[in-house]
Design a protein around this motif. Structure first.
Motif, PDB file in Angstrom:
ATOM      1  N   ASP A 182      23.376 -24.011  -9.934  1.00 26.59           N
ATOM      2  CA  ASP A 182      24.218 -24.725  -8.979  1.00 26.59           C
ATOM      3  C   ASP A 182      25.031 -23.738  -8.136  1.00 26.59           C
ATOM      4  OD1 ASP A 182      25.162 -27.518  -8.152  1.00 26.59           O
ATOM      5  OD2 ASP A 182      27.059 -26.469  -8.507  1.00 26.59           O
ATOM      6  N   ARG A 183      25.571 -22.692  -8.777  1.00 24.51           N
ATOM      7  CA  ARG A 183      26.344 -21.695  -8.040  1.00 24.51           C
ATOM      8  C   ARG A 183      25.457 -20.952  -7.048  1.00 24.51           C
ATOM      9  NH1 ARG A 183      30.617 -17.209 -10.237  1.00 24.51           N
ATOM     10  NH2 ARG A 183      31.835 -19.086 -10.627  1.00 24.51           N
ATOM     11  N   MET A 184      24.245 -20.578  -7.480  1.00 24.28           N
ATOM     12  CA  MET A 184      23.327 -19.882  -6.564  1.00 24.28           C
ATOM     13  C   MET A 184      23.001 -20.754  -5.352  1.00 24.28           C
ATOM     14  SD  MET A 184      20.649 -17.533  -8.760  1.00 24.28           S
ATOM     15  CE  MET A 184      19.680 -18.928  -9.235  1.00 24.28           C
ATOM     16  N   ARG A 185      22.746 -22.048  -5.576  1.00 21.66           N
ATOM     17  CA  ARG A 185      22.449 -22.964  -4.482  1.00 21.66           C
ATOM     18  C   ARG A 185      23.635 -23.054  -3.516  1.00 21.66           C
ATOM     19  NH1 ARG A 185      24.405 -27.360  -3.223  1.00 21.66           N
ATOM     20  NH2 ARG A 185      25.414 -27.717  -5.220  1.00 21.66           N
ATOM     21  N   LEU A 186      24.811 -23.209  -4.079  1.00 25.17           N
ATOM     22  CA  LEU A 186      26.028 -23.324  -3.273  1.00 25.17           C
ATOM     23  C   LEU A 186      26.262 -22.059  -2.444  1.00 25.17           C
ATOM     24  CD1 LEU A 186      28.368 -25.350  -2.893  1.00 25.17           C
ATOM     25  CD2 LEU A 186      29.565 -24.142  -4.709  1.00 25.17           C
ATOM     26  N   LEU A 187      26.112 -20.900  -3.076  1.00 19.30           N
ATOM     27  CA  LEU A 187      26.304 -19.637  -2.352  1.00 19.30           C
ATOM     28  C   LEU A 187      25.239 -19.436  -1.283  1.00 19.30           C
ATOM     29  CD1 LEU A 187      27.416 -17.322  -5.287  1.00 19.30           C
ATOM     30  CD2 LEU A 187      28.845 -18.280  -3.459  1.00 19.30           C
ATOM     31  N   ARG A 188      23.995 -19.803  -1.601  1.00 18.24           N
ATOM     32  CA  ARG A 188      22.915 -19.700  -0.611  1.00 18.24           C
ATOM     33  C   ARG A 188      23.232 -20.551   0.617  1.00 18.24           C
ATOM     34  NH1 ARG A 188      19.053 -19.937  -4.352  1.00 18.24           N
ATOM     35  NH2 ARG A 188      18.940 -22.187  -4.219  1.00 18.24           N
ATOM     36  N   GLU A 189      23.784 -21.754   0.386  1.00 13.68           N
ATOM     37  CA  GLU A 189      24.171 -22.624   1.505  1.00 13.68           C
ATOM     38  C   GLU A 189      25.229 -21.962   2.388  1.00 13.68           C
ATOM     39  OE1 GLU A 189      25.485 -26.339  -0.175  1.00 13.68           O
ATOM     40  OE2 GLU A 189      23.450 -26.919  -0.779  1.00 13.68           O
ATOM     41  N   HIS A 190      25.998 -21.048   1.799  1.00 15.62           N
ATOM     42  CA  HIS A 190      27.034 -20.336   2.551  1.00 15.62           C
ATOM     43  C   HIS A 190      26.582 -18.933   2.962  1.00 15.62           C
ATOM     44  CE1 HIS A 190      29.448 -23.643   1.000  1.00 15.62           C
ATOM     45  NE2 HIS A 190      30.288 -23.367   1.973  1.00 15.62           N
ATOM     46  N   GLY A 191      25.289 -18.659   2.831  1.00 13.86           N
ATOM     47  CA  GLY A 191      24.723 -17.408   3.311  1.00 13.86           C
ATOM     48  C   GLY A 191      25.078 -16.179   2.498  1.00 13.86           C
ATOM     49  N   THR A 192      25.327 -16.360   1.203  1.00 16.03           N
ATOM     50  CA  THR A 192      25.678 -15.205   0.380  1.00 16.03           C
ATOM     51  C   THR A 192      25.068 -15.349  -1.010  1.00 16.03           C
ATOM     52  OG1 THR A 192      27.501 -13.720  -0.186  1.00 16.03           O
ATOM     53  CG2 THR A 192      27.885 -16.083  -0.486  1.00 16.03           C
ATOM     54  N   ASP A 193      25.460 -14.447  -1.912  1.00 14.28           N
ATOM     55  CA  ASP A 193      24.935 -14.467  -3.275  1.00 14.28           C
ATOM     56  C   ASP A 193      26.037 -14.101  -4.275  1.00 14.28           C
ATOM     57  OD1 ASP A 193      25.254 -11.664  -3.182  1.00 14.28           O
ATOM     58  OD2 ASP A 193      23.187 -11.361  -2.575  1.00 14.28           O
ATOM     59  N   SER A 194      25.699 -14.181  -5.552  1.00 21.88           N
ATOM     60  CA  SER A 194      26.686 -13.917  -6.612  1.00 21.88           C
ATOM     61  C   SER A 194      27.211 -12.486  -6.586  1.00 21.88           C
ATOM     62  CB  SER A 194      26.075 -14.202  -7.988  1.00 21.88           C
ATOM     63  OG  SER A 194      25.858 -15.577  -8.143  1.00 21.88           O
ATOM     64  N   ALA A 195      26.349 -11.528  -6.277  1.00 17.50           N
ATOM     65  CA  ALA A 195      26.776 -10.127  -6.256  1.00 17.50           C
ATOM     66  C   ALA A 195      27.832  -9.902  -5.173  1.00 17.50           C
ATOM     67  CB  ALA A 195      25.573  -9.214  -6.036  1.00 17.50           C
ATOM     68  N   THR A 196      27.625 -10.497  -4.010  1.00 21.36           N
ATOM     69  CA  THR A 196      28.597 -10.352  -2.924  1.00 21.36           C
ATOM     70  C   THR A 196      29.898 -11.061  -3.274  1.00 21.36           C
ATOM     71  OG1 THR A 196      26.809 -10.155  -1.315  1.00 21.36           O
ATOM     72  CG2 THR A 196      28.997 -10.747  -0.457  1.00 21.36           C
ATOM     73  N   LEU A 197      29.792 -12.267  -3.833  1.00 23.02           N
ATOM     74  CA  LEU A 197      30.997 -12.991  -4.257  1.00 23.02           C
ATOM     75  C   LEU A 197      31.766 -12.172  -5.291  1.00 23.02           C
ATOM     76  CD1 LEU A 197      32.874 -15.445  -4.346  1.00 23.02           C
ATOM     77  CD2 LEU A 197      31.316 -16.449  -6.050  1.00 23.02           C
ATOM     78  N   ASP A 198      31.073 -11.573  -6.233  1.00 20.21           N
ATOM     79  CA  ASP A 198      31.722 -10.767  -7.268  1.00 20.21           C
ATOM     80  C   ASP A 198      32.464  -9.586  -6.644  1.00 20.21           C
ATOM     81  OD1 ASP A 198      32.315 -10.051 -10.013  1.00 20.21           O
ATOM     82  OD2 ASP A 198      30.801  -8.478  -9.815  1.00 20.21           O
ATOM     83  N   LEU A 199      31.826  -8.890  -5.719  1.00 20.99           N
ATOM     84  CA  LEU A 199      32.449  -7.749  -5.044  1.00 20.99           C
ATOM     85  C   LEU A 199      33.698  -8.189  -4.281  1.00 20.99           C
ATOM     86  CD1 LEU A 199      32.423  -4.774  -4.000  1.00 20.99           C
ATOM     87  CD2 LEU A 199      31.032  -5.632  -2.096  1.00 20.99           C
ATOM     88  N   LEU A 200      33.556  -9.206  -3.450  1.00 21.49           N
ATOM     89  CA  LEU A 200      34.685  -9.668  -2.634  1.00 21.49           C
ATOM     90  C   LEU A 200      35.811 -10.207  -3.515  1.00 21.49           C
ATOM     91  CD1 LEU A 200      32.799 -11.501   0.278  1.00 21.49           C
ATOM     92  CD2 LEU A 200      33.597  -9.122   0.189  1.00 21.49           C
ATOM     93  N   SER A 201      35.462 -10.938  -4.566  1.00 18.12           N
ATOM     94  CA  SER A 201      36.477 -11.497  -5.470  1.00 18.12           C
ATOM     95  C   SER A 201      37.243 -10.400  -6.198  1.00 18.12           C
ATOM     96  CB  SER A 201      35.830 -12.426  -6.495  1.00 18.12           C
ATOM     97  OG  SER A 201      35.268 -13.549  -5.870  1.00 18.12           O
ATOM     98  N   THR A 202      36.542  -9.373  -6.615  1.00 16.33           N
ATOM     99  CA  THR A 202      37.199  -8.258  -7.305  1.00 16.33           C
ATOM    100  C   THR A 202      38.211  -7.588  -6.382  1.00 16.33           C
ATOM    101  OG1 THR A 202      35.245  -7.909  -8.688  1.00 16.33           O
ATOM    102  CG2 THR A 202      36.819  -6.090  -8.558  1.00 16.33           C
ATOM    103  N   LEU A 203      37.815  -7.363  -5.143  1.00 15.33           N
ATOM    104  CA  LEU A 203      38.737  -6.769  -4.172  1.00 15.33           C
ATOM    105  C   LEU A 203      39.912  -7.706  -3.886  1.00 15.33           C
ATOM    106  CD1 LEU A 203      36.138  -5.219  -1.728  1.00 15.33           C
ATOM    107  CD2 LEU A 203      37.821  -3.948  -3.096  1.00 15.33           C
ATOM    108  N   ARG A 204      39.653  -8.986  -3.749  1.00 14.32           N
ATOM    109  CA  ARG A 204      40.723  -9.947  -3.443  1.00 14.32           C
ATOM    110  C   ARG A 204      41.724 -10.045  -4.586  1.00 14.32           C
ATOM    111  NH1 ARG A 204      44.571 -12.267  -2.840  1.00 14.32           N
ATOM    112  NH2 ARG A 204      45.013 -14.189  -1.716  1.00 14.32           N
ATOM    113  N   ARG A 205      41.236 -10.038  -5.832  1.00 17.22           N
ATOM    114  CA  ARG A 205      42.127 -10.137  -6.994  1.00 17.22           C
ATOM    115  C   ARG A 205      42.957  -8.869  -7.191  1.00 17.22           C
ATOM    116  NH1 ARG A 205      37.342 -11.988  -9.486  1.00 17.22           N
ATOM    117  NH2 ARG A 205      37.298 -10.028 -10.649  1.00 17.22           N
ATOM    118  N   ALA A 206      42.540  -7.771  -6.561  1.00 15.33           N
ATOM    119  CA  ALA A 206      43.280  -6.513  -6.688  1.00 15.33           C
ATOM    120  C   ALA A 206      44.630  -6.585  -5.993  1.00 15.33           C
ATOM    121  CB  ALA A 206      42.460  -5.355  -6.117  1.00 15.33           C
ATOM    122  N   GLY A 207      44.807  -7.542  -5.085  1.00 13.04           N
ATOM    123  CA  GLY A 207      46.061  -7.662  -4.353  1.00 13.04           C
ATOM    124  C   GLY A 207      46.100  -6.715  -3.168  1.00 13.04           C
TER     125      GLY A 207
END
Length: 179
Positions: free
Chosen positions: A44-69
């Motif tokens: 379900d997450r892969m489908r949702l991310l694909r609909e938004h033109g991205t993937d889990s690896a990119t979400l993980d990278l961006l989320s890690t940077l965002r959580r860093a403050g």
């Protein structure tokens, strides 16, 4: 253990009991359901991310940077450590995200060969949107459980992971029987 013959997973355990009564089947109703739930959540997450033109690896990278403050910047080593992946894998993720304008790389003037990665404005906007979308969807998927059931599941899965880490970390130490 109460098994329901009309439940397909319980039916597997009951079939093993019938065919091989000595086989320990107590893990089947738990592990099989965890595997199926993980696959359903993952798909379900892969489908949702694909609909938004991205993937889990990119979400993980961006989320890690965002959580860093602020300033949403970490070294490639910190990113790899937090993502539990190799430096080569993080380099590929950063290159892909940089090509999409989501992050920029900066050489650290104080430490030779240290590269820092920072969210761009587009990356910040993208991760905000993706996190909201993913977490709203996952909350929706859990909405069939009561608050007490979610709390109990959170507690039990935490305990399960602690036990798995303790057992598997011990089992994978050098010199352990079976190595």
């Amino acid at each position: 253990m109460a098994l329901d013959p009309d439940d397909p997973i319980d039916a597997i355990a009951l079939a093993w009991i019938r065919e091989r009564p000595q086989t320990p089947i107590h893990s089947i109703p738990i592990v099989t359901r965890i595997w199926q739930a993980a696959k359903l959540f993952g798909d379900d997450r892969m489908r949702l991310l694909r609909e938004h033109g991205t993937d889990s690896a990119t979400l993980d990278l961006l989320s890690t940077l965002r959580r860093a403050g602020t300033p949403y910047r970490l070294s490639t080593r910190e990113l790899a450590d937090q993502a539990l992946i190799t430096a080569g894998a993080i380099s590929q993720r950063v290159s892909r995200a940089e090509g999409q304008g989501l992050v920029t790389r900066h050489a650290d003037p104080k430490v030779a060969r240290r590269v820092e990665v920072q969210l761009t404005e587009l990356g910040h906007h993208t991760v905000e949107q993706l996190v909201d979308t993913v977490l709203h969807r996952e909350n929706q998927l859990l909405s069939g459980l009561t608050v007490d059931e979610r709390n109990q599941l959170q507690h039990l899965t935490r305990r399960l992971l602690e036990e798995l880490h303790a057992t598997l970390d011990h089992d994978h130490k050098p010199g352990h029987v079976g190595d």
